[in-house]
Design an enzyme around this catalytic site. Structure first.
Site, short mmCIF file in Angstrom:
data_model
loop_
_atom_site.label_atom_id
_atom_site.label_comp_id
_atom_site.label_asym_id
_atom_site.label_seq_id
_atom_site.Cartn_x
_atom_site.Cartn_y
_atom_site.Cartn_z
N GLY A 63 0.84 -1.19 0.00
CA GLY A 63 0.00 0.00 0.00
C GLY A 63 0.87 1.23 0.00
N GLN A 94 3.24 9.59 1.50
CA GLN A 94 4.46 8.78 1.34
C GLN A 94 5.18 9.05 0.03
OE1 GLN A 94 2.47 4.82 2.37
NE2 GLN A 94 4.54 4.59 3.17
N CYS A 117 6.65 -0.63 6.79
CA CYS A 117 6.19 0.55 6.07
C CYS A 117 7.30 1.00 5.13
CB CYS A 117 5.86 1.65 7.08
SG CYS A 117 5.27 3.17 6.32
N LEU A 118 6.93 1.33 3.89
CA LEU A 118 7.95 1.77 2.93
C LEU A 118 8.65 3.04 3.39
CD1 LEU A 118 6.14 1.06 -0.46
CD2 LEU A 118 8.02 -0.23 0.56
N HIS A 175 -3.70 0.61 8.09
CA HIS A 175 -2.33 1.16 8.10
C HIS A 175 -2.23 2.36 7.16
CE1 HIS A 175 2.23 0.70 8.01
NE2 HIS A 175 2.00 1.47 6.97
N GLU A 176 -2.79 2.22 5.94
CA GLU A 176 -2.69 3.30 4.95
C GLU A 176 -3.54 4.50 5.34
OE1 GLU A 176 -0.38 3.38 2.78
OE2 GLU A 176 0.19 1.34 3.28
N HIS A 220 -1.80 6.90 7.48
CA HIS A 220 -0.88 7.81 6.78
C HIS A 220 -1.57 9.12 6.39
CE1 HIS A 220 2.85 5.66 6.45
NE2 HIS A 220 2.27 4.59 5.94
#
Ligand code: NI
Length: 170
Positions: A46, A51, A94-95, A136-137, A140
């Site tokens: 995601g 991000q 997480c990226l 999670h997304e 963000h």
């Protein structure tokens, strides 16, 4: 388009709703998905606007496994309308926080409302892995990171790695 890494302050901002779905917005979503697939070997399933340097309420998600057909979701102005089910613990990464993984407790199910690429309102009733990725997304878009949920002990365990990221990207 590049990944925004912790501790970039953009990751702590509340993202703004998309006012109009323009061709540029659609292009942004396509670029985000392409970038997420490139980062897929690092566990990227995601990616949220903040991000990639955009404080906008945009998400791309693809919860499919490597050996499955790709199932991308493009979510514009998404909103969680319901959280339910038991609290589950699952390891997250997480990226924007490369190299950091930790178990996070979240509700098992969620219902998400969003606009699709045509501007039509859609609903996803998710559970399991998809519900996990969505939550999670969504965080963000609200300036929240998975490390915020960790116990003091877990935070201590990852402290050194966080410091390394702060030195590298701060
Ligand atoms: Ni993330």
């Amino acid at each position: 388009m590049e990944i925004t890494y912790y501790p970039n302050p953009l990751l702590r901002k509340i993202a703004k709703p998309v006012a109009k779905i323009t061709p540029q917005v659609l292009q942004t979503l396509d670029n985000m998905l392409a970038l997420m697939y490139v980062a897929n070997d690092k566990g990227g399933v995601g990616l949220a606007g903040p991000q990639v340097g955009l404080s906008e309420r945009l998400l791309v998600i693809d919860p499919s496994h490597e050996d499955e057909e790709r199932t991308p979701y493009f979510l514009i102005n998404p909103e969680i309308v319901e959280l339910s089910g038991e609290d589950c613990e699952y390891e997250e990464g997480c990226l924007s926080l490369p190299g950091i993984y930790a178990p996070v407790v979240r509700p098992e199910k969620c219902i998400l409302k969003y606009l699709d690429r045509e501007g039509k309102e859609q609903i996803i009733k998710a559970d399991g892995f998809l519900a996990r990725v969505i939550q999670h997304e969504m965080d963000h878009l609200n300036g929240k990171l998975f490390i915020d949920y960790l116990s003091p002990l877990r935070k201590k365990i990852i402290a050194k790695k966080l410091k390394m990221l702060e030195e590298r990207y701060g």
